[in-house]
Design an enzyme around this catalytic site. Structure first.
Site, PDB file in Angstrom:
ATOM      1  N   ARG A  93       0.822  -1.504   0.077  1.00  7.81           N
ATOM      2  CA  ARG A  93       0.040  -0.564   0.320  1.00  7.81           C
ATOM      3  C   ARG A  93       1.215   0.988  -0.645  1.00  7.81           C
ATOM      4  O   ARG A  93       1.524   1.147   1.270  1.00  7.81           O
ATOM      5  CB  ARG A  93      -0.905   0.054   0.660  1.00  7.81           C
ATOM      6  N   GLN A 199     -15.078   0.707   7.300  1.00  7.91           N
ATOM      7  CA  GLN A 199     -14.416   0.088   8.279  1.00  7.91           C
ATOM      8  C   GLN A 199     -15.676   1.217   9.546  1.00  7.91           C
ATOM      9  O   GLN A 199     -15.067   0.465  11.256  1.00  7.91           O
ATOM     10  CB  GLN A 199     -13.009   0.859   8.369  1.00  7.91           C
ATOM     11  N   ASP A 240      -3.183   8.967   8.239  1.00  8.58           N
ATOM     12  CA  ASP A 240      -2.099   8.151   7.385  1.00  8.58           C
ATOM     13  C   ASP A 240      -0.949   7.983   7.479  1.00  8.58           C
ATOM     14  O   ASP A 240       0.204   8.089   6.864  1.00  8.58           O
ATOM     15  CB  ASP A 240      -2.738   6.979   6.404  1.00  8.58           C
TER      16      ASP A 240
HETATM   17  O1  MRU Z   1      -7.485   1.776   4.273  1.00  7.75           O
HETATM   18  P1  MRU Z   1      -7.543   1.909   5.927  1.00  7.75           P
HETATM   19  O2  MRU Z   1      -8.274   1.408   6.281  1.00  7.75           O
HETATM   20  O3  MRU Z   1      -6.163   1.529   6.639  1.00  7.75           O
HETATM   21  O4  MRU Z   1      -6.777   3.283   5.797  1.00  7.75           O
HETATM   22  C1  MRU Z   1      -7.377   3.875   7.633  1.00  7.75           C
HETATM   23  C2  MRU Z   1      -7.232   5.446   7.721  1.00  7.75           C
HETATM   24  O5  MRU Z   1      -7.750   6.176   6.643  1.00  7.75           O
HETATM   25  C3  MRU Z   1      -7.320   5.398   9.384  1.00  7.75           C
HETATM   26  O6  MRU Z   1      -8.192   6.609   9.863  1.00  7.75           O
HETATM   27  C4  MRU Z   1      -5.571   5.727   9.561  1.00  7.75           C
HETATM   28  O7  MRU Z   1      -4.835   4.681   9.694  1.00  7.75           O
HETATM   29  C5  MRU Z   1      -5.000   6.084  10.629  1.00  7.75           C
HETATM   30  S1  MRU Z   1      -6.006   5.575  12.340  1.00  7.75           S
HETATM   31  C6  MRU Z   1      -4.455   5.168  13.254  1.00  7.75           C
END
Ligand code: MRU
Length: 348
Positions: A93, A199, A240
């Site tokens: 990713r 999520q 992120d």
């Molecule tokens: O695509 P994901 O589910 O990995 O994205 C997660 C998020 O955007 C969270 O808000 C982010 O990782 C911060 S949380 C610890």
């Protein structure tokens, strides 16, 4: 007040990586285990393991498992294997910087001088376990610092899942909410469902319900209306990647929430460990992951539109610094001007 770890999505079990497959939640609690870095890489790509800190920790554990289980009797061969694992895991990713931060930290240990294979294995495994342990410690510290921003009776809006399930345990933004709850504050959470992968609906609701923290689920397009009704006291989201300028890259939809929050004078807080901060990359060079169009054409695998309709599916968006009230890290709460204050906290 003692904080507890009620959910462990990632563990190191006898030289293997164990993870909770969060794609099956909230319907089934399925754990998987493997010593293969390829299996862990695929689990990250399929989002069985997701959330910025969690994918970093998982990658570190996967490199450690590769080295721990390899029959190789020379450090050169083990080093070569660890680098191959790192290269594969890097390609899973692109957006969350914690992944690259954790892999680079592992590679520094892999490159460190030793000619004894056992010593090498021990150093690599120790580093991965430290990354995991430090993530939980950082989350708890952010919980302590961030919960000071929460008042008794607050209604907190959050997006996506930033809880135990997105980290090694406890959580970032949801960790702050959890800490405030453990401290006895009577709060309520509004969780956005977070299309396309849900999520919020699947994971955040599950985590909060497990602890008895009151939660109300809304669809993503209700945020403006709910805020205009005056019932949201504060927004807490994760990240992120946070740039040195204060730009916050987070789950798609975050930007829209930040705009609504500013319009309605609702404080907008971001919670992330310093492993999420990227002082190097300029905002124009950030890669926003584009995921499979199938995620938009379907809901939980069921088609909701014409099978060949053109779609967009960026997984993240960028919230500019002027919409961010403060950033909670394990090293302190950062306020504007971000360009100065973020670097100070990271380097200090
Ligand atoms: O695509 P994901 O589910 O990995 O994205 C997660 C998020 O955007 C969270 O808000 C982010 O990782 C911060 S949380 C610890």
């Amino acid at each position: 007040v003692r904080y507890k770890l009620t959910i462990r999505p990632l563990e190191w079990v006898n030289g293997r990586v164990k993870w909770l497959d969060v794609t099956r939640l909230p319907f089934e609690e399925v754990y998987k285990e493997s010593s293969s870095y390829e299996d862990v890489a695929r689990a990250i790509e399929r989002m069985e393991i997701r959330g910025a800190p969690a994918i970093g920790v998982a990658a570190a554990l996967a490199i450690a498992a590769a080295v721990y289980n390899a029959a190789a009797d020379s450090v050169d061969k083990l080093r070569e294997l660890a680098r191959r694992a790192a290269e594969r895991l890097r390609r899973t990713r692109p957006t969350a910087v914690n992944l690259f931060w954790a892999i680079n930290r592992m590679l520094r240990v892999v490159d460190s001088a030793t000619s004894d294979p056992e010593e090498f294995r021990r150093r690599v495994v120790d580093e991965a376990l430290s990354i995991m342990r430090e993530d939980i410690e950082a989350n708890m510290r952010m919980g302590e610092l961030g919960s000071k921003l929460i008042d008794d009776g607050d209604v907190i809006l959050t997006h996506c899942n930033t809880g135990a399930l997105a980290t090694a345990g406890f959580g970032t933004a949801l960790g702050v909410i959890r800490a405030a709850w453990y401290e006895g504050k009577k709060i309520r959470v509004i969780a956005t469902e977070t299309r396309p992968v849900l999520q919020g609906a699947r994971l955040t609701v599950w985590e909060l319900a497990k602890e008895g923290i009151p939660v109300t689920l809304i669809t993503d397009n209700m945020v403006g209306h709910v805020m205009s009704g005056g019932i949201v006291s504060k927004v807490f989201v994760g990240a992120d990647r946070i740039l040195g300028t204060g730009h916050v890259i987070n789950k798609i939809g975050t930007y829209m929430i930040a705009i609504a929050a500013q319009r309605h004078r609702v404080p907008f807080y971001v919670v992330a460990p310093t492993s999420t901060i990227d002082l190097e990359t300029p905002v124009d060079s950030v890669v926003i992951e584009e995921r499979s169009p199938e995620e938009v054409r379907t809901v939980m695998g069921r088609p909701i539109t014409l099978p060949d309709v053109d779609v967009m599916n960026p997984a993240f968006d960028i919230t500019p610094p002027e919409l961010v009230t403060a950033i909670v890290t394990e090293k302190g709460v950062i306020y504007p001007p971000y360009r100065e204050n973020i670097a100070k906290v990271v380097k200090g």
